[in-house]
Design a protein around this motif. Structure first.
Motif, PDB file in Angstrom:
ATOM      1  N   LEU A 132       0.854  -1.184   0.000  1.00  0.00           N
ATOM      2  CA  LEU A 132       0.000   0.000   0.000  1.00  0.00           C
ATOM      3  C   LEU A 132       0.893   1.237   0.000  1.00  0.00           C
ATOM      4  CD1 LEU A 132      -2.621  -1.035   2.718  1.00  0.00           C
ATOM      5  CD2 LEU A 132      -2.593  -1.580   0.282  1.00  0.00           C
ATOM      6  N   THR A 133       0.886   1.971  -1.087  1.00  0.00           N
ATOM      7  CA  THR A 133       1.824   3.079  -1.250  1.00  0.00           C
ATOM      8  C   THR A 133       1.514   4.287  -0.376  1.00  0.00           C
ATOM      9  OG1 THR A 133       0.594   3.875  -3.174  1.00  0.00           O
ATOM     10  CG2 THR A 133       2.448   2.379  -3.594  1.00  0.00           C
ATOM     11  N   GLU A 134       0.313   4.362   0.190  1.00  0.00           N
ATOM     12  CA  GLU A 134      -0.042   5.487   1.057  1.00  0.00           C
ATOM     13  C   GLU A 134       0.143   5.183   2.538  1.00  0.00           C
ATOM     14  OE1 GLU A 134      -3.974   6.623  -0.216  1.00  0.00           O
ATOM     15  OE2 GLU A 134      -3.164   7.727  -1.919  1.00  0.00           O
ATOM     16  N   ALA A 135       0.666   4.010   2.863  1.00  0.00           N
ATOM     17  CA  ALA A 135       0.897   3.646   4.266  1.00  0.00           C
ATOM     18  C   ALA A 135       2.018   4.494   4.859  1.00  0.00           C
ATOM     19  CB  ALA A 135       1.251   2.167   4.378  1.00  0.00           C
ATOM     20  N   LEU A 136       2.044   4.588   6.167  1.00  0.00           N
ATOM     21  CA  LEU A 136       3.126   5.277   6.863  1.00  0.00           C
ATOM     22  C   LEU A 136       4.439   4.516   6.686  1.00  0.00           C
ATOM     23  CD1 LEU A 136       4.006   7.521   8.845  1.00  0.00           C
ATOM     24  CD2 LEU A 136       3.298   6.002  10.702  1.00  0.00           C
ATOM     25  N   ALA A 137       4.364   3.193   6.819  1.00  0.00           N
ATOM     26  CA  ALA A 137       5.530   2.328   6.648  1.00  0.00           C
ATOM     27  C   ALA A 137       5.025   0.927   6.342  1.00  0.00           C
ATOM     28  CB  ALA A 137       6.383   2.311   7.918  1.00  0.00           C
ATOM     29  N   TYR A 138       5.910   0.074   5.858  1.00  0.00           N
ATOM     30  CA  TYR A 138       5.533  -1.307   5.588  1.00  0.00           C
ATOM     31  C   TYR A 138       6.712  -2.232   5.860  1.00  0.00           C
ATOM     32  CZ  TYR A 138       8.259  -1.488   1.324  1.00  0.00           C
ATOM     33  OH  TYR A 138       9.309  -1.486   0.433  1.00  0.00           O
ATOM     34  N   PHE A 139       6.385  -3.502   6.013  1.00  0.00           N
ATOM     35  CA  PHE A 139       7.377  -4.568   6.161  1.00  0.00           C
ATOM     36  C   PHE A 139       6.950  -5.716   5.259  1.00  0.00           C
ATOM     37  CE2 PHE A 139       6.796  -2.430  10.200  1.00  0.00           C
ATOM     38  CZ  PHE A 139       8.083  -2.012  10.478  1.00  0.00           C
ATOM     39  N   GLU A 140       7.879  -6.219   4.452  1.00  0.00           N
ATOM     40  CA  GLU A 140       7.626  -7.461   3.720  1.00  0.00           C
ATOM     41  C   GLU A 140       8.215  -8.588   4.552  1.00  0.00           C
ATOM     42  OE1 GLU A 140       7.746  -7.742  -0.740  1.00  0.00           O
ATOM     43  OE2 GLU A 140       8.880  -5.887  -0.441  1.00  0.00           O
ATOM     44  N   CYS A 141       7.436  -9.633   4.744  1.00  0.00           N
ATOM     45  CA  CYS A 141       7.816 -10.731   5.626  1.00  0.00           C
ATOM     46  C   CYS A 141       7.586 -12.065   4.929  1.00  0.00           C
ATOM     47  CB  CYS A 141       6.953 -10.714   6.893  1.00  0.00           C
ATOM     48  SG  CYS A 141       6.953  -9.160   7.805  1.00  0.00           S
TER      49      CYS A 141
END
Length: 158
Positions: free
Chosen positions: A109-118
């Motif tokens: 999601l490009t509008e998220a504050l941050a992301y993690f791929e797991c």
């Protein structure tokens, strides 16, 4: 045990608002999550509680399966509501939601504050939920802002 008092006390445990995405192509889906926590330093890992019976459950069941966890801000209430309704297994989950494909094949999601791929390392039976442990493979802050943190009125429901 006084369930009413226990419910009020459990509801005071703060949690965040997150979106978990998993699968690819027609199998890609997502869910609203509030029980996400860092679970390890080396390797870096997260734990995610997934209610049994959710359509995404099979996509988070086996070791090695990729998924992403997105941190939301309060300004992302519409996105939270979109994923909060849940999706049938082949229902398109990302219509109207800006995304890009992550390095490990799951929607980001490009509008998220941050992301993690797991990737799934394992899971633990926790009654009506699975606790999925994911090893973090990638992560990035996408915007400035504050993580959405909340408490519940009732500790026995979302």
């Amino acid at each position: 045990m006084d369930k009413e008092r226990l419910s009020a006390a459990l509801g005071k445990i703060p949690s965040g608002i997150f979106i978990v995405t998993c699968g690819a192509g027609e199998q890609a889906s997502g869910m609203l999550a509030s029980w996400v926590q860092q679970a390890g330093f080396e390797p870096p890992a997260l734990s995610v509680a997934v209610r049994k019976g959710r359509a995404v459950e099979p996509l988070l069941a086996e070791a090695g399966q990729p998924f992403a966890v997105h941190i939301l801000t309060k300004a992302m209430g519409k996105t939270a509501g979109h994923f909060g309704k849940g999706f049938a297994p082949t229902e398109p989950a990302f219509e109207g939601i800006p995304t890009r494909m992550g390095k490990h094949g799951v929607p980001i999601l490009t509008e998220a504050l941050a992301y993690f791929e797991c990737q799934v390392r394992g899971r633990l039976d926790a009654g009506d939920h699975w606790i999925v442990v994911g090893e973090i493979l990638e992560g990035e802050v996408l915007a400035e802002g504050e993580s959405w943190v909340h408490t519940r009125k009732n500790g026995f429901t979302y």
